[in-house]
Design an enzyme around this catalytic site. Structure first.
Site, short mmCIF file in Angstrom:
data_model
loop_
_atom_site.label_atom_id
_atom_site.label_comp_id
_atom_site.label_asym_id
_atom_site.label_seq_id
_atom_site.Cartn_x
_atom_site.Cartn_y
_atom_site.Cartn_z
N LYS A 1 0.87 -1.19 0.00
CA LYS A 1 0.00 0.00 0.00
C LYS A 1 0.89 1.22 0.00
O LYS A 1 2.00 1.19 0.53
CB LYS A 1 -0.87 0.01 1.26
CG LYS A 1 -2.05 0.96 1.16
CD LYS A 1 -3.19 0.29 0.42
CE LYS A 1 -4.37 1.19 0.20
NZ LYS A 1 -5.55 0.43 -0.26
N ASP B 1 -6.99 4.37 -4.55
CA ASP B 1 -7.65 4.22 -3.25
C ASP B 1 -8.25 5.59 -2.96
O ASP B 1 -8.46 6.37 -3.91
CB ASP B 1 -6.64 3.78 -2.16
CG ASP B 1 -7.32 3.27 -0.89
OD1 ASP B 1 -7.82 2.14 -0.88
OD2 ASP B 1 -7.37 4.03 0.11
P1 NDP Z 1 -12.81 7.75 -2.81
O1 NDP Z 1 -11.77 8.77 -2.62
O2 NDP Z 1 -13.42 7.58 -4.16
O3 NDP Z 1 -13.98 7.96 -1.76
C1 NDP Z 1 -13.73 7.96 -0.39
C2 NDP Z 1 -15.03 8.24 0.30
O4 NDP Z 1 -14.84 8.26 1.71
C3 NDP Z 1 -15.54 9.59 -0.05
O5 NDP Z 1 -16.93 9.59 0.00
C4 NDP Z 1 -14.94 10.43 1.06
O6 NDP Z 1 -15.55 11.64 1.21
C5 NDP Z 1 -15.16 9.55 2.22
N1 NDP Z 1 -14.29 9.89 3.33
C6 NDP Z 1 -12.97 10.08 3.30
N2 NDP Z 1 -12.52 10.39 4.53
C7 NDP Z 1 -13.61 10.39 5.30
C8 NDP Z 1 -13.82 10.64 6.65
N3 NDP Z 1 -12.79 10.96 7.48
N4 NDP Z 1 -15.07 10.54 7.14
C9 NDP Z 1 -16.11 10.20 6.34
N5 NDP Z 1 -15.96 9.97 5.03
C10 NDP Z 1 -14.74 10.07 4.54
O7 NDP Z 1 -12.20 6.36 -2.32
P2 NDP Z 1 -12.68 4.90 -2.59
O8 NDP Z 1 -14.14 4.85 -2.82
O9 NDP Z 1 -11.76 4.33 -3.58
O10 NDP Z 1 -12.35 4.20 -1.20
C11 NDP Z 1 -13.30 4.08 -0.13
C12 NDP Z 1 -12.88 2.95 0.78
O11 NDP Z 1 -12.82 1.72 0.04
C13 NDP Z 1 -11.50 3.10 1.42
O12 NDP Z 1 -11.53 2.53 2.71
C14 NDP Z 1 -10.60 2.27 0.52
O13 NDP Z 1 -9.46 1.82 1.19
C15 NDP Z 1 -11.55 1.11 0.21
N6 NDP Z 1 -11.24 0.33 -0.98
C16 NDP Z 1 -11.07 0.92 -2.20
C17 NDP Z 1 -10.82 0.14 -3.31
C18 NDP Z 1 -10.70 0.72 -4.67
O14 NDP Z 1 -10.54 -0.05 -5.60
N7 NDP Z 1 -10.78 2.02 -4.84
C19 NDP Z 1 -10.67 -1.30 -3.21
C20 NDP Z 1 -10.92 -1.83 -1.89
C21 NDP Z 1 -11.18 -1.02 -0.84
P3 NDP Z 1 -14.67 12.93 0.93
O15 NDP Z 1 -13.60 12.59 -0.07
O16 NDP Z 1 -15.66 13.86 0.42
O17 NDP Z 1 -14.05 13.28 2.23
O1 2IT Z 2 -7.76 -1.58 -0.91
C1 2IT Z 2 -7.69 -2.06 -2.06
O2 2IT Z 2 -7.81 -3.27 -2.27
C2 2IT Z 2 -7.48 -1.14 -3.17
N1 2IT Z 2 -7.42 0.07 -2.95
C3 2IT Z 2 -7.28 -1.66 -4.57
C4 2IT Z 2 -5.88 -2.17 -4.76
C5 2IT Z 2 -5.53 -2.55 -6.17
O3 2IT Z 2 -4.33 -2.82 -6.37
O4 2IT Z 2 -6.38 -2.58 -7.05
#
Ligand code: NDP
Ligand code: 2IT
Length: 445
Positions: A124, A164
């Protein structure tokens, strides 16, 4: 295995890294029996070896804003474990990013990637850079400066970063562009790339889609499905968007989404153009979800509140770690929740998680439920290596099968005597065995 001693030693070695310690504790508690029953793990000192990252790379990122002011941020890449394949994991740009936070995410990624059935190690990375309020040109300059250092440590057979929080298609484009310029090669080093330059169809949707497929598999064990069920989702980012889209497609009604300002309750369901509107809202870089209620006045906004007070059948925390606490878990259980599927990484506090398990709720932990994102990254790497692009249906079918296989692995290792499936234990044990065995096969290196 003396769990207490291992954890207290770990705390001494990693002071202040609370999230990392939380993630390790959860895994070690659930694999304790397997380690006891298989002396080979203790003989090879696997536990002490698996909780120490191979390396943590830290570097300075200097960039110039639109007014000519110079800024300094910190870049980090945690290369945790590459026993079963090259390091693989996302990059997070958020002011809350710390080494300990990325170690927690890198550690989770080891087991998640192992569960996908694909050959990927755990990593990461990220930066404490805050993308909010930055112009597109500033975002580009930051990404380029970040990559001007990170390029030394990544590669298609070494370490493959992805997105992420705060890192989506645009940021990956800028980082990939810089990498390509420095290396002089067009290779599959990032995943989540644009579809015209090596990206896979379905990758943007994959994490949310996978988390809904996982919920569907969990519901099936109770003879249930998604049709007619209500769903509450936190966040309105990439993962939330994919989850809302697939849940709607499978006949459920998404009634809540949230942002840092509060949550929106929409009794009519958040589907179609409303989901598209979420994308617009996100792209506006405003960081608030409230404007949804101006656009769709039947919806209500609850300032400063989390969506877990809403009565729902399925809860999908898709924002950030430790966003759902014991009180939220009690609310959900009292309101009759059937199933929790974690789109985010470690969004439930340990107390909340235990409350769900004690109440025998279907609880899919992030490393199983959100593994569809990285699994589809693996499928993107496969397509890059073969120099071709699969159609969306083919990628989605593979993703769906992977989620079913992950569910099966959790059932295999997590089914208890009374028939309850402890997905936390199942995911941790299944993920661990493969990595630990690979470490033993490869010797002390
Ligand atoms: P984004 O940046 O697209 O979205 C993140 C979301 O979380 C936004 O709605 C953001 O709101 C909100 N957020 C961030 N910080 C806070 C906070 N302190 N309190 C409340 N809301 C918050 O990220 P992703 O959708 O990609 O990621 C979301 C989650 O999913 C993370 O935990 C990530 O690790 C996990 N994840 C992502 C993957 C991927 O492929 N992208 C894969 C697997 C897991 P705002 O930005 O407006 O603050
Ligand atoms: O938390 C996760 O699994 C991710 N943000 C995606 C990682 C990836 O390599 O696609």
């Amino acid at each position: 295995m003396n769990l207490e001693k291992i954890l207290s030693d770990l705390e001494k070695r990693n002071p202040g890294q609370e999230e990392f310690l939380q993630a390790v504790k959860e895994v070690l508690e659930t694999i304790e029996d397997v380690v006891k029953e298989n002396p080979k793990y203790e003989a090879a000192n696997i536990i002490e070896r698996i909780v120490e990252p191979d390396r943590v790379i830290k570097f300075k990122v200097q960039w110039v804003d639109d007014n000519g002011k110079v800024h300094v941020n910190r870049g980090i890449r945690v290369q945790f474990n590459n026993a079963i394949g090259p390091y693989k994991g996302g990059c997070r740009f958020h002011p809350s990013v710390t080494e300990g936070g990325l170690k927690f995410l890198g550690f989770e990624q080891i087991f998640k990637n192992s569960l996908t059935t694909l050959p990927m190690g755990g990593a990461k990375g990220g930066s404490d850079f805050d993308p909010k309020g930055k112009s597109p040109a500033e975002i580009m300059r930051f990404c380029q400066a970040f990559m001007a250092e990170l390029y030394k440590y990544v590669g298609p057979q070494t370490d493959i970063p992805a997105g992420d929080i705060g890192v989506g298609g645009r940021e990956i484009g800028y980082m990939y562009g810089m990498y390509k310029k420095l290396i002089g090669e067009h290779t599959g080093v990032f995943t989540g790339k644009g579809r015209n330059w090596g990206g896979s169809l379905i990758r943007p949707e994959a994490t949310g889609f996978g988390a809904v497929y996982f919920a569907e598999e969990m519901l099936k064990t109770k003879g249930e499905n998604l049709r007619g069920k209500t769903v509450a989702i936190s966040g309105f980012g990439n993962v939330s968007w994919g989850a809302a889209t697939k849940a709607t497609q499978l006949g459920a009604k998404v009634v809540a989404i949230s942002g840092p300002d509060g949550y929106v309750y929409d009794p009519d369901g958040i589907s179609g153009e409303k989901i598209d509107y979420l994308l617009e809202l996100r792209a506006s870089n405003q960081d608030i979800v409230k404007p949804y209620t101006y656009e769709f006045p039947n919806a209500q906004f609850f300032e400063g509140k989390r969506p877990w007070e809403v009565k729902c059948d399925i809860a999908m925390p898709c924002a950030i770690q430790n966003e759902l606490n014991l009180e939220d878990a009690k609310n959900l259980v009292n309101n009759g929740v059937l199933c929790i599927s974690e789109g985010a990484n470690m969004p439930c506090t340990p107390e909340a998680m235990n409350h769900f398990l004690e109440n025998k709720i279907l609880y899919g932990p992030g490393k199983a439920a959100n593994a569809g994102g990285v699994a589809t990254s693996g499928l993107e790497q496969t397509q890059n290596a073969m120099m071709l692009n699969w159609p969306a249906e083919e990628v989605e079918e593979k993703l769906h099968n992977i989620m079913k296989n992950i569910h099966e692995a959790c059932v295999k290792f997590g089914k208890e005597e009374d028939g309850f499936i402890n997905y936390v234990k199942g995911a941790n044990v299944a993920g661990f065995i493969k990595v630990a065995d690979a470490m033993i096969d490869q010797g002390v290196i």
